[in-house]
Each structure stands twice: as C-alpha cells, then as structure tokens.
Motif scaffolding. Structure first.
Motif, mmCIF file in Angstrom:
data_model
loop_
_atom_site.group_PDB
_atom_site.id
_atom_site.type_symbol
_atom_site.label_atom_id
_atom_site.label_comp_id
_atom_site.label_asym_id
_atom_site.label_seq_id
_atom_site.Cartn_x
_atom_site.Cartn_y
_atom_site.Cartn_z
ATOM 1 N N VAL A 1 0.843 -1.203 0.000
ATOM 2 C CA VAL A 1 0.000 0.000 0.000
ATOM 3 C C VAL A 1 0.878 1.253 0.000
ATOM 4 O O VAL A 1 0.657 2.188 -0.780
ATOM 5 C CB VAL A 1 -0.944 -0.001 1.222
ATOM 6 N N THR B 1 2.519 1.825 -3.400
ATOM 7 C CA THR B 1 1.586 2.312 -4.423
ATOM 8 C C THR B 1 1.265 3.782 -4.206
ATOM 9 O O THR B 1 1.197 4.566 -5.162
ATOM 10 C CB THR B 1 0.297 1.477 -4.414
ATOM 11 N N ILE B 2 1.078 4.179 -2.959
ATOM 12 C CA ILE B 2 0.845 5.601 -2.665
ATOM 13 C C ILE B 2 2.020 6.437 -3.164
ATOM 14 O O ILE B 2 1.842 7.487 -3.798
ATOM 15 C CB ILE B 2 0.630 5.812 -1.154
ATOM 16 N N VAL C 1 -7.467 7.661 -8.701
ATOM 17 C CA VAL C 1 -7.145 6.552 -7.798
ATOM 18 C C VAL C 1 -8.439 5.990 -7.223
ATOM 19 O O VAL C 1 -9.311 6.746 -6.783
ATOM 20 C CB VAL C 1 -6.217 7.009 -6.652
ATOM 21 N N VAL D 1 -9.637 3.572 -4.214
ATOM 22 C CA VAL D 1 -9.223 2.912 -2.969
ATOM 23 C C VAL D 1 -10.317 1.917 -2.588
ATOM 24 O O VAL D 1 -11.472 2.307 -2.415
ATOM 25 C CB VAL D 1 -9.006 3.930 -1.832
ATOM 26 N N VAL E 1 -5.735 6.842 3.298
ATOM 27 C CA VAL E 1 -4.995 6.641 2.046
ATOM 28 C C VAL E 1 -5.221 7.822 1.114
ATOM 29 O O VAL E 1 -4.273 8.350 0.515
ATOM 30 C CB VAL E 1 -5.426 5.327 1.372
ATOM 31 N N THR F 1 -5.517 1.276 -8.634
ATOM 32 C CA THR F 1 -6.288 0.770 -7.502
ATOM 33 C C THR F 1 -5.365 0.511 -6.324
ATOM 34 O O THR F 1 -4.294 -0.076 -6.478
ATOM 35 C CB THR F 1 -7.019 -0.537 -7.869
ATOM 36 N N ILE F 2 -5.769 0.977 -5.165
ATOM 37 C CA ILE F 2 -5.065 0.667 -3.917
ATOM 38 C C ILE F 2 -6.009 -0.173 -3.077
ATOM 39 O O ILE F 2 -7.086 0.290 -2.692
ATOM 40 C CB ILE F 2 -4.668 1.951 -3.158
#
Length: 352
Positions: A30, A33-34, A44, A46, A57, A185-186
């Motif tokens: 995570v 990716t951020i 984005v 989440v 996030v 996508t997170i």
C-alpha cells in the motif's frame, strides 16, 4: 479541507498527525503504491472493507501530490440524500428546484485545481454516475438549472467497500465509469489478513488515546493481547480503536485484562456468526438457482446431492488428516457409514 498530516507507521505521538500503522507485506505494498501514484494526476480507486482506513490513504495521496497546496474536499456519497447529492457535487442556480433560493457552488468547482475524495462512490445513483464520468473525461460540468458549461481541473480519488464488478453485472454501476476510476487501484487489506500488525496498532492506539483522554498509557496483559490478535475484527481498525478506547475508559488507567475485552468481543462474535450464516444461506440459494438453470433435468437432484456430499466428506477428511474415525465424528456418522460413502463417491482411504 485542512487536516493533520498522514505519516506511515510511526511511533510519533498523536499530536504529530494521523498514522497508517503496519509493516506487513500487504501494508508495505500500500505504501509503495501511494508513493508511485501521488506525484501523478491519475485517478485513484481505494478499495477495502469498512474501517480499513480508506480516507487516510486518500489524504496521504493528496498530501504527497503536486496539488497539496490546493483544496482537498471530502464527500461521503452514502451520507447525502440522493435528491441533494447532485447539487452537492455540481452546484445549482437560483430557482433550479423548489427551495433553491440562491446559487450554490458544488464541490467539483470548489476543488478546482485541487483534489476531491468521493467516499463510498459505489452508492451513487446511475443517473449521477453519468455526470461524474463527464467531469472526469471532459473536465467540464453544468450546475443544476444552468446550460453553461464550466471547465474544472480536479483530481479524483474515489473509495468503496462494494464489489463494483458485481454491481456492474447487476446493472447498478456504469462499466465506463468503473474503468475511468480504476486507473490505479489501492487495495487495503482487512485487519484479519494482517494480524501481525495488530500489536503495533494496539501500541499506537494506546498512546494516541491516552493523550486524547488525558490519562497515563495503560499496560495490556499478555492474555488481553492474545485475545486482541485472535479476534477477526469485522469492523477492522475502526472497531479495534473503539474497543481499546472503551477498555481504557472503564479501566481508569489500570492494566487492561482479557476480562475487560472478552464480554464485548464475545457479544460481537455472536452477532458476526449470525450475519455470516445469513450470508452463507443466501450464497447457497443463489448457487442452487444457477445449478438448476444450467443442469436441471433428469438426475439433477442426485448429481447435486452427490457433489455436495463429496465435498463435505473430502473437507472432513482433510481437516482430520485422513483419520476416518475423527472425520466420522466430525460429520456425526458411524465410521462404517463414512467408509461406505467414500467408496461410493470414489474418495481414497488416505483422505488425501
């Protein structure tokens, strides 16, 4: 919207900002990716269960972006009545509808040059999804009651705990909007899938809540820690925080024992079991409906029951490492009955 900064896995006191706590592989992914997406303008999405920290996030992405000096506006789409949501997002002109006594600037216009976080976007009605898609694709919008098109430069971060793929299949979410949102996508893991992070989370929450409650940071007994790490946490980090807070209030600075937690967690576990049983029953019903639609006809009943029984016996044997006596006891059968069923269904004696 001014907020405290979000930091990643820190022992800093609560006054220094919110923190995303966890050193598990899932949380490390995570953070990576951020870091990769923050400096871009990419949309984005989440995804994660309720209470996993999706807003944290979104704020972290915003704070590490090139737009961090511009506005960040947060909209909880599920909390705003459907009749008002369009006006909230895109604004309206005076007289656009009954009660519209003055012009209103919507959140997209207010966030021009900055970022908008659309929380629970899976709950937005289909008609409004089309307007959001237009704002994303064409960077334009129209206020309710106006024919004038306005340009907006807004980065969108969206979040949902819904299964959007299923919503698309059910006709409840636009596929084109899904692909436009799903640039990056997170996925936030539920707490039960990163139990190794629970001790660090507990320590962080103890320190933060002690500061908020103006009490000394309490000690947590070994038994209480084991209980906290074993519980499935359907409400994720939010539920863990509320549980720790409640325990601190009622123990008045004394050590937190397992007994201070068990009554609350046992009650929640019972409710969770009931919820899961209802969900399992619905899944089973849906599966039977699909089976009959594609395999109905002569012998359908026998084939279905045989398939279910084979899986049931195989799972019992797997759980008991092939011990037929223990598997029979688990299923409530006599051992000879189990053996006869295994032969009929073609299961090996080893139970492998």
């Amino acid at each position: 919207l001014a907020r405290q900064p979000v930091v990643f896995d820190t022992d800093l006191p609560a006054a220094d900002g919110d923190a995303m706590i966890g050193q598990s592989p899932a949380m490390q992914e995570v953070y990576k990716t951020i870091g990769r997406v923050a400096q871009t303008d990419a949309t984005v999405l989440v995804r994660g269960e309720s209470g996993t920290g999706k807003e944290l996030v979104a704020r972290a992405v915003y704070q590490h972006s090139r737009r961090s000096q511009a506005p960040l506006l947060i909209v909880n789409c599920a909390a705003i009545p459907e009749a008002l949501l369009e006006s909230e997002l895109f604004g309206h002109e005076q007289g656009a509808f009954t009660g519209a006594q003055a012009r209103r600037i919507g959140k997209f216009e207010q966030a021009d040059g900055g970022t908008i976080f659309l929380d629970e976007i899976g709950d937005i009605p289909l008609a409004l999804q089309a307007k959001i898609l237009r704002a994303l694709q064409e960077k334009t919008l129209e206020r309710l009651g106006s024919n004038n098109t306005r340009s907006v430069d807004v980065r969108v971060i969206a979040a949902t705990n819904r299964d959007l793929e299923r919503a698309i299949a059910d006709g409840e979410f636009r596929e084109d909007l899904y692909h436009r949102l799903n640039v990056v996508t997170i996925r936030l893991p539920p707490l039960r899938e990163r139990r190794e992070d629970i001790p660090r989370l507990v320590e962080y929450l103890l320190a933060r809540l002690a500061e908020e409650l103006k009490t000394p940071k309490p000690v947590v007994s070994a038994e209480a820690r084991e209980l906290l790490q074993a519980y499935p946490w359907p409400g994720n980090v939010r539920e863990l925080s509320h549980t720790i807070q409640r325990a601190m209030i009622f123990t008045h600075g004394h050590p937190i024992q397992a007994a201070d937690l068990s009554s609350v967690l046992e009650h929640r576990s019972a409710d969770l079991v009931k919820t899961e049983l209802l969900a399992d029953d619905e899944l089973l019903r849906a599966w039977v409906v699909r089976y009959l639609a594609s395999h109905g006809g002569e012998g359908a009943d026998e084939r279905l029951l045989g398939m279910v029984e084979k899986h049931l016996l195989a799972e019992a044997l797997r759980r008991t490492h092939g011990n037929q006596t223990h598997a029979a006891r688990l299923l409530g059968l006599a051992r000879p009955t189990l053996h006869a069923k295994m032969q009929k269904l073609g299961l090996r004696d080893e139970g492998g």
